[in-house]
Design a protein around this motif. Structure first.
Motif, mmCIF file in Angstrom:
data_model
loop_
_atom_site.group_PDB
_atom_site.id
_atom_site.type_symbol
_atom_site.label_atom_id
_atom_site.label_comp_id
_atom_site.label_asym_id
_atom_site.label_seq_id
_atom_site.Cartn_x
_atom_site.Cartn_y
_atom_site.Cartn_z
ATOM 1 N N THR A 1 9.719 13.218 4.663
ATOM 2 C CA THR A 1 10.690 14.540 4.546
ATOM 3 C C THR A 1 10.374 15.027 3.301
ATOM 4 N N PRO A 2 10.601 16.475 3.149
ATOM 5 C CA PRO A 2 10.123 17.195 2.044
ATOM 6 C C PRO A 2 10.591 16.518 0.844
ATOM 7 N N THR A 3 9.728 16.228 -0.219
ATOM 8 C CA THR A 3 10.448 15.406 -1.362
ATOM 9 C C THR A 3 9.792 15.950 -2.745
ATOM 10 N N VAL A 4 10.610 15.887 -3.514
ATOM 11 C CA VAL A 4 10.004 16.274 -5.039
ATOM 12 C C VAL A 4 10.594 15.153 -6.171
ATOM 13 N N GLY B 1 0.761 -1.260 -0.118
ATOM 14 C CA GLY B 1 0.062 -0.087 0.213
ATOM 15 C C GLY B 1 0.751 1.165 0.006
ATOM 16 N N CYS B 2 0.408 2.420 -0.309
ATOM 17 C CA CYS B 2 1.095 3.512 -0.191
ATOM 18 C C CYS B 2 0.174 4.841 0.063
ATOM 19 N N TYR B 3 0.961 5.934 0.322
ATOM 20 C CA TYR B 3 0.236 7.008 0.822
ATOM 21 C C TYR B 3 -0.157 7.806 -0.735
ATOM 22 N N ASN B 4 -0.973 9.133 -0.292
ATOM 23 C CA ASN B 4 -0.780 9.804 -1.529
ATOM 24 C C ASN B 4 0.266 10.742 -1.600
ATOM 25 N N THR B 5 0.711 11.214 -2.597
ATOM 26 C CA THR B 5 1.819 12.285 -2.737
ATOM 27 C C THR B 5 1.647 13.524 -2.113
ATOM 28 N N LEU B 6 2.725 14.110 -1.445
ATOM 29 C CA LEU B 6 2.629 15.451 -0.881
ATOM 30 C C LEU B 6 3.592 16.393 -1.687
ATOM 31 N N PRO B 7 2.962 17.328 -2.393
ATOM 32 C CA PRO B 7 3.934 18.343 -2.970
ATOM 33 C C PRO B 7 4.560 19.077 -2.130
ATOM 34 N N ASN B 8 5.622 19.785 -2.625
ATOM 35 C CA ASN B 8 6.303 20.986 -1.804
ATOM 36 C C ASN B 8 6.605 21.839 -3.065
ATOM 37 N N ARG B 9 5.893 22.986 -2.683
ATOM 38 C CA ARG B 9 5.877 23.972 -3.928
ATOM 39 C C ARG B 9 7.455 24.656 -4.059
ATOM 40 N N ARG B 10 8.056 24.997 -2.785
ATOM 41 C CA ARG B 10 9.298 25.644 -2.795
ATOM 42 C C ARG B 10 10.432 24.618 -3.394
#
Ligand SMILES: [Zn+2]
Length: 483
Positions: free
Chosen positions: A388-391, A295-304
């Motif tokens: 952690t913040p990820t792109v 299973g996995c989470y939804n992706t979390l964007p990081n605008r910066r």
């Protein structure tokens, strides 16, 4: 103009261009499916060790997963690399469908480039750190089995991303972009139903049909569709539906994916699906077991982070193509129906997508877009993004509208258009990593945004605590799990 450490990293990548292309091509020539990537991971590990990285092999219970670290102290910048291939996508570097070995795997998602860009970035950052006395750590995460949504979810559960201040990932695409669209959270689960065999004509009253339970469960789930959020997706296949019509099947098996924009929505739909399976047992007189695969989470964007990637792409400049490369791309483009190209562009939700209708290779570098929009597929990069913040950004490696998981994608990942994408992406990623390492205010901004986006949510691994990585092969997810 880039500053000195960035210039050093960019130059290291330029100087090592042919070495990097050779590594990418070698992975391309020896495609290995998820959790079987022994040669590909060994090749990357060997290069990283040669460059002075300390490598932990076989992490999180997967022989082909590894973490390569250089430096010490803070900040810690994580770089992700994938290297799994797809079954059945063997293809020569040509403009018509032509497998090297029919039915064999191929790099139809371009992960030969993915793994190499990450490795190149990590080494280039190390060189810049050494030359400029920069403290901190660069960690390359060798992530297997992305296509089956396995590698990173298990690596996250094992705490491998603890202490990482930000993570960067590149993926070959058909644009030079770091969009903000989110991918859906997901569960992948099999249902094993057990009934009782009987002669279907002679003594059906003594039988309990496992296939009946599978069908009743599917009917129940199809009624559930009205009562889930609009963007949820529930798909199933019947993997084993019994064998002969004159025997009441004692065993049958279905396989479900449940997807939704947010993790808690997946969990609530999934609970309902489990109850429907219980209901099917009541109706059919069967029993069942549930096999949770991943299973996995939804992706979390990081605008910066997306903006920082975009800025670095613009500093470096998108690749320029030769007339031969343009001719190759046009030939490939002719194999993609216009209708498919339009649908792919529309799905990208890029505001200016209509301007790309007549473009073959996209050399523009648009601003990030798509905040709050949900793309259809799922990826295990998402779970890293909750630590952690990820792109995850893309560079043009294929023609506009190229289908995901296709022979066209395999072909383009093994030719000079793919190589240019590799070099451009590695330089972009190295520049971004060095911005994060040398400009504390930039990293702070990225981390503050992450804190704001995750406030009030506790990440709980989607995996049961005792679940081991499925070292047997799972088929890949749908082709659209990536931009
Ligand atoms: Zn991929």
């Amino acid at each position: 103009m880039p500053d000195n450490p960035k210039e050093d990293a960019v130059q290291w990548i330029s100087k090592n261009r042919s070495r990097l292309i050779k590594i990418s091509d070698e992975i391309w020539r020896t495609p290995e499916v998820g959790l079987q990537e022994h040669m590909s991971s060994a090749l990357l590990v060997g290069e990283l060790e040669k460059e002075g990285f300390i490598v932990q092999r076989g992490v999180a219970g997967m022989p082909t997963a590894f973490v390569a670290s250089y430096g010490k102290g803070k900040p810690v910048i994580g770089i992700l690399g994938e290297y799994d291939a797809l079954p059945g996508l063997s293809q020569k570097p040509t403009t018509r469908k032509e497998p090297v070995v029919s039915g064999a795997p191929g790099h139809g998602c371009g992960h030969n480039i993915h793994g190499t860009t990450g490795m190149a970035c990590a080494i280039a950052v190390k060189e810049a750190m050494k030359a400029n006395g920069i403290g901190g750590m660069v960690k390359f995460f060798g992530c297997p089995a992305e296509e089956t949504l396995v590698g990173k979810v298990f690596m996250v559960r094992d705490g491998l991303f603890k202490g990482v201040d930000a993570a960067l990932s590149h993926h070959p695409g058909s644009m030079n972009a770091a969009p903000l669209l989110s991918h859906t959270a997901m569960n992948s689960v099999k249902f094993h139903f057990h009934g009782r065999a009987a002669h279907a004509a002679g003594s059906p009253d003594q039988g309990r049909g496992a296939t009946d339970a599978v069908e009743l469960m599917n009917i129940g789930v199809n009624y559930l569709r009205e009562h889930v959020v609009q963007e949820a997706r529930i798909h199933y296949v019947i993997e084993d539906g019994g064998h002969e019509p004159n025997v009441i099947p004692p065993y049958a098996r279905s396989w479900y994916y449940v997807r939704a924009p947010e993790r808690d929505q997946v969990e609530s739909i999934y609970k309902w699906v489990l109850k429907i399976a219980d209901g099917a047992d009541l109706m059919a007189g069967t029993t069942h077991t549930v096999e949770f695969l991943t299973g996995c989470y939804n992706t979390l964007p990081n605008r910066r982070l997306s903006e920082l990637i975009t800025k670095n792409m613009r500093e470096i400049g998108a690749p320029i193509y030769t007339p031969e490369e343009m001719a190759f791309a046009r030939e490939i483009s002719r194999t993609i129906p216009q209708e498919e190209k339009v649908a792919a562009l529309r799905r990208s939700k890029r505001p200016d997508w209509k301007e790309l209708l007549d473009v073959v290779l996209d050399t523009s570098i648009p601003d990030p877009w798509g905040e709050g929009e949900v793309a259809g597929g799922s990826t295990d990069v998402a779970d890293v993004g909750w630590q952690t913040p990820t792109v995850e950004f893309q560079t043009t490696s294929g023609v506009v509208g190229i289908p995901g998981h296709s022979w066209q994608r395999t072909a383009m990942s093994g030719v000079s258009i793919g190589h240019k994408s590799l070099i451009f992406a590695a330089q972009t990623m190295a520049g971004t990593a060095l911005d994060l390492m040398t400009k504390p205010e930039v990293l702070k901004g990225v981390r503050d945004e992450f804190a704001a986006r995750t406030r009030g949510t506790v990440y709980r691994s989607p995996l049961p605590p005792d679940l081991k990585p499925p070292l047997h092969q799972l088929p890949p997810l749908s082709p659209e799990h990536k931009p």
